[in-house]
Design a protein around this motif. Structure first.
Motif, PDB file in Angstrom:
ATOM      1  N   GLU A  15       0.838  -1.207   0.000  1.00 56.59           N
ATOM      2  CA  GLU A  15       0.000   0.000   0.000  1.00 56.59           C
ATOM      3  C   GLU A  15       0.876   1.260   0.000  1.00 56.59           C
ATOM      4  OE1 GLU A  15      -3.868   1.692   0.104  1.00 56.59           O
ATOM      5  OE2 GLU A  15      -3.491  -0.441   0.371  1.00 56.59           O
ATOM      6  N   GLU A  16       1.915   1.258   0.850  1.00 52.16           N
ATOM      7  CA  GLU A  16       2.826   2.406   0.919  1.00 52.16           C
ATOM      8  C   GLU A  16       3.537   2.620  -0.418  1.00 52.16           C
ATOM      9  OE1 GLU A  16       5.523   1.906   4.210  1.00 52.16           O
ATOM     10  OE2 GLU A  16       3.866   1.741   5.648  1.00 52.16           O
ATOM     11  N   TYR A  17       4.020   1.544  -1.012  1.00 55.03           N
ATOM     12  CA  TYR A  17       4.709   1.659  -2.294  1.00 55.03           C
ATOM     13  C   TYR A  17       3.754   2.114  -3.404  1.00 55.03           C
ATOM     14  CZ  TYR A  17       8.871  -0.699  -0.414  1.00 55.03           C
ATOM     15  OH  TYR A  17       9.998  -1.022   0.298  1.00 55.03           O
ATOM     16  N   GLN A  18       2.533   1.648  -3.351  1.00 53.34           N
ATOM     17  CA  GLN A  18       1.552   2.059  -4.352  1.00 53.34           C
ATOM     18  C   GLN A  18       1.269   3.555  -4.231  1.00 53.34           C
ATOM     19  OE1 GLN A  18      -2.231   0.030  -4.161  1.00 53.34           O
ATOM     20  NE2 GLN A  18      -2.766   0.664  -6.232  1.00 53.34           N
ATOM     21  N   ASP A  19       1.233   4.057  -2.994  1.00 55.22           N
ATOM     22  CA  ASP A  19       0.959   5.479  -2.769  1.00 55.22           C
ATOM     23  C   ASP A  19       2.067   6.392  -3.295  1.00 55.22           C
ATOM     24  OD1 ASP A  19      -1.454   4.886  -1.584  1.00 55.22           O
ATOM     25  OD2 ASP A  19      -0.714   5.120   0.483  1.00 55.22           O
ATOM     26  N   CYS A  20       3.296   5.888  -3.358  1.00 57.17           N
ATOM     27  CA  CYS A  20       4.402   6.772  -3.757  1.00 57.17           C
ATOM     28  C   CYS A  20       5.016   6.405  -5.108  1.00 57.17           C
ATOM     29  CB  CYS A  20       5.461   6.844  -2.665  1.00 57.17           C
ATOM     30  SG  CYS A  20       6.224   5.286  -2.249  1.00 57.17           S
ATOM     31  N   THR A  21       4.321   5.566  -5.877  1.00 58.99           N
ATOM     32  CA  THR A  21       4.785   5.234  -7.231  1.00 58.99           C
ATOM     33  C   THR A  21       3.617   5.353  -8.202  1.00 58.99           C
ATOM     34  OG1 THR A  21       4.270   2.860  -7.107  1.00 58.99           O
ATOM     35  CG2 THR A  21       6.464   3.541  -6.320  1.00 58.99           C
ATOM     36  N   GLU A  44      15.719  -5.393   2.248  1.00 63.91           N
ATOM     37  CA  GLU A  44      16.874  -4.754   2.890  1.00 63.91           C
ATOM     38  C   GLU A  44      18.149  -4.842   2.048  1.00 63.91           C
ATOM     39  OE1 GLU A  44      14.863  -7.011   4.715  1.00 63.91           O
ATOM     40  OE2 GLU A  44      13.694  -5.267   5.343  1.00 63.91           O
ATOM     41  N   ASP A  45      18.185  -5.723   1.073  1.00 60.38           N
ATOM     42  CA  ASP A  45      19.370  -5.874   0.221  1.00 60.38           C
ATOM     43  C   ASP A  45      19.523  -4.673  -0.703  1.00 60.38           C
ATOM     44  OD1 ASP A  45      20.052  -8.318   1.214  1.00 60.38           O
ATOM     45  OD2 ASP A  45      19.271  -9.468  -0.472  1.00 60.38           O
ATOM     46  N   SER A  46      20.740  -4.492  -1.184  1.00 59.70           N
ATOM     47  CA  SER A  46      20.941  -3.531  -2.262  1.00 59.70           C
ATOM     48  C   SER A  46      21.750  -4.224  -3.350  1.00 59.70           C
ATOM     49  CB  SER A  46      21.646  -2.267  -1.768  1.00 59.70           C
ATOM     50  OG  SER A  46      22.948  -2.543  -1.331  1.00 59.70           O
ATOM     51  N   LEU A  47      21.585  -3.740  -4.563  1.00 59.41           N
ATOM     52  CA  LEU A  47      22.287  -4.308  -5.713  1.00 59.41           C
ATOM     53  C   LEU A  47      23.449  -3.414  -6.089  1.00 59.41           C
ATOM     54  CD1 LEU A  47      19.193  -5.129  -7.973  1.00 59.41           C
ATOM     55  CD2 LEU A  47      20.471  -6.729  -6.538  1.00 59.41           C
ATOM     56  N   ALA A  48      24.544  -4.013  -6.512  1.00 57.57           N
ATOM     57  CA  ALA A  48      25.662  -3.254  -7.052  1.00 57.57           C
ATOM     58  C   ALA A  48      25.264  -2.733  -8.437  1.00 57.57           C
ATOM     59  CB  ALA A  48      26.904  -4.142  -7.159  1.00 57.57           C
ATOM     60  N   MET A  49      25.903  -1.661  -8.846  1.00 58.32           N
ATOM     61  CA  MET A  49      25.553  -1.066 -10.139  1.00 58.32           C
ATOM     62  C   MET A  49      25.652  -2.082 -11.266  1.00 58.32           C
ATOM     63  SD  MET A  49      27.041   2.167 -12.303  1.00 58.32           S
ATOM     64  CE  MET A  49      26.929   3.322 -10.987  1.00 58.32           C
ATOM     65  N   ASN A  50      26.689  -2.921 -11.263  1.00 60.06           N
ATOM     66  CA  ASN A  50      26.841  -3.872 -12.364  1.00 60.06           C
ATOM     67  C   ASN A  50      25.686  -4.873 -12.417  1.00 60.06           C
ATOM     68  OD1 ASN A  50      27.701  -5.266 -10.072  1.00 60.06           O
ATOM     69  ND2 ASN A  50      29.292  -6.378 -11.162  1.00 60.06           N
ATOM     70  N   GLN A  51      25.056  -5.157 -11.277  1.00 64.73           N
ATOM     71  CA  GLN A  51      23.886  -6.039 -11.285  1.00 64.73           C
ATOM     72  C   GLN A  51      22.703  -5.338 -11.958  1.00 64.73           C
ATOM     73  OE1 GLN A  51      24.310  -6.716  -6.925  1.00 64.73           O
ATOM     74  NE2 GLN A  51      23.683  -8.811  -7.440  1.00 64.73           N
ATOM     75  N   VAL A  52      22.514  -4.065 -11.651  1.00 65.35           N
ATOM     76  CA  VAL A  52      21.403  -3.318 -12.233  1.00 65.35           C
ATOM     77  C   VAL A  52      21.632  -3.110 -13.727  1.00 65.35           C
ATOM     78  CG1 VAL A  52      20.058  -1.176 -12.136  1.00 65.35           C
ATOM     79  CG2 VAL A  52      20.934  -2.187 -10.029  1.00 65.35           C
ATOM     80  N   LEU A  53      22.887  -2.935 -14.117  1.00 71.40           N
ATOM     81  CA  LEU A  53      23.195  -2.756 -15.532  1.00 71.40           C
ATOM     82  C   LEU A  53      22.871  -4.009 -16.344  1.00 71.40           C
ATOM     83  CD1 LEU A  53      26.544  -0.755 -15.300  1.00 71.40           C
ATOM     84  CD2 LEU A  53      24.262   0.124 -15.826  1.00 71.40           C
ATOM     85  N   ASP A  54      22.679  -5.149 -15.662  1.00 76.78           N
ATOM     86  CA  ASP A  54      22.268  -6.381 -16.336  1.00 76.78           C
ATOM     87  C   ASP A  54      20.786  -6.380 -16.686  1.00 76.78           C
ATOM     88  OD1 ASP A  54      24.737  -7.589 -16.444  1.00 76.78           O
ATOM     89  OD2 ASP A  54      24.474  -8.716 -14.571  1.00 76.78           O
ATOM     90  N   ILE A  83      21.987   0.138  -5.310  1.00 78.05           N
ATOM     91  CA  ILE A  83      20.589   0.527  -5.408  1.00 78.05           C
ATOM     92  C   ILE A  83      19.750  -0.374  -4.510  1.00 78.05           C
ATOM     93  CG2 ILE A  83      18.606   0.687  -6.964  1.00 78.05           C
ATOM     94  CD1 ILE A  83      20.491   1.515  -9.164  1.00 78.05           C
ATOM     95  N   SER A  84      19.033   0.249  -3.589  1.00 82.24           N
ATOM     96  CA  SER A  84      18.115  -0.486  -2.717  1.00 82.24           C
ATOM     97  C   SER A  84      16.856  -0.821  -3.514  1.00 82.24           C
ATOM     98  CB  SER A  84      17.751   0.371  -1.505  1.00 82.24           C
ATOM     99  OG  SER A  84      16.948   1.473  -1.917  1.00 82.24           O
ATOM    100  N   PHE A  85      16.011  -1.665  -2.930  1.00 85.44           N
ATOM    101  CA  PHE A  85      14.767  -1.966  -3.638  1.00 85.44           C
ATOM    102  C   PHE A  85      13.937  -0.706  -3.839  1.00 85.44           C
ATOM    103  CE2 PHE A  85      10.200  -2.887  -3.601  1.00 85.44           C
ATOM    104  CZ  PHE A  85      10.125  -3.430  -4.873  1.00 85.44           C
ATOM    105  N   GLU A  86      13.876   0.152  -2.831  1.00 84.53           N
ATOM    106  CA  GLU A  86      13.078   1.373  -2.973  1.00 84.53           C
ATOM    107  C   GLU A  86      13.624   2.268  -4.087  1.00 84.53           C
ATOM    108  OE1 GLU A  86      12.461   3.227   0.828  1.00 84.53           O
ATOM    109  OE2 GLU A  86      11.192   1.568   1.510  1.00 84.53           O
ATOM    110  N   ASP A  87      14.945   2.364  -4.203  1.00 85.67           N
ATOM    111  CA  ASP A  87      15.544   3.134  -5.303  1.00 85.67           C
ATOM    112  C   ASP A  87      15.212   2.496  -6.655  1.00 85.67           C
ATOM    113  OD1 ASP A  87      16.773   4.890  -3.486  1.00 85.67           O
ATOM    114  OD2 ASP A  87      18.582   3.646  -3.385  1.00 85.67           O
ATOM    115  N   PHE A  88      15.311   1.179  -6.707  1.00 90.02           N
ATOM    116  CA  PHE A  88      14.997   0.428  -7.923  1.00 90.02           C
ATOM    117  C   PHE A  88      13.532   0.636  -8.311  1.00 90.02           C
ATOM    118  CE2 PHE A  88      13.853  -3.565 -10.132  1.00 90.02           C
ATOM    119  CZ  PHE A  88      14.833  -3.602 -11.111  1.00 90.02           C
TER     120      PHE A  88
END
Length: 185
Positions: A15-21, A44-54, A83-88
């Motif tokens: 619900e919170e994520y839906q409200d802010c996206t 709580e995990d974050s991804l390294a940039m190279n993972q997101v670039l995939d 990048i955290s999940f919220e950033d993603f």
């Protein structure tokens, strides 16, 4: 046995994520699945940039590294580039079909503002042109000419750089901007 995404994202969090996206709950779960496929195990995990670039949707984008940096701004320099999940989720939301022109323009401006000073100066424009055309696409002289022409046309206050308001004015004259600034999930 792993937990499903819907078990990791409780109703209140969804619900919170839906409200802010610009996403529905179903789309948020889908985005979380994509995040997990890239290596994120939990919220709580974050991804390294190279993972997101995939991410398939970013692989061919000439601004992929700039996009990652803009969406991974942390105050504690240690996590920069992660990048955290919220950033993603924010990144995917901004590039979604549901995001407004204003939101897309705001992030485009930040992506093109390579030096982060809040303006698009000639160097930022030349870097943007280089990203679009590739290093071998135009000579430095040609990029300079294009940047000068952009400033000549769009720099309304004559300070040799574009403010966000001037950039927004340019974007308002580009009806296809919203369609080109998106990622399908």
């Amino acid at each position: 046995m792993g937990c499903s995404s819907s078990q990791l994202l409780d109703a209140e969090t969804l619900e919170e994520y839906q409200d802010c996206t610009f996403f529905t709950k179903r789309e948020i779960i889908h985005v979380f699945e994509r995040y997990r496929q890239l290596g994120g195990k939990s919220l709580e995990d974050s991804l390294a940039m190279n993972q997101v670039l995939d991410l398939v949707e970013l692989k061919e984008n000439p601004f992929k590294e700039r996009i990652c940096l803009v969406f991974s701004q942390f105050t504690d320099g240690e996590k920069k580039g992660h990048i955290s999940f919220e950033d993603f989720l924010d990144m995917m939301s901004v590039f979604s079909e549901g995001a407004t022109r204003d939101v897309k323009a705001s992030y485009a401006f930040r992506i093109y503002d390579f030096d982060g000073d809040g303006y698009l100066d000639k160097k930022d424009l030349m870097d943007t042109i280089e990203c679009l055309c590739g290093k071998d696409g135009l000579s430095e002289y040609e990029r300079e000419l294009v940047a000068d022409k952009i400033l000549e046309e769009a720099d309304l206050d004559g300070d040799h750089r574009l403010s966000y308001v001037e950039f927004e004015h340019v974007i308002s004259r580009a009806p296809d901007f919203v369609n080109t600034f998106r990622i399908r999930i």
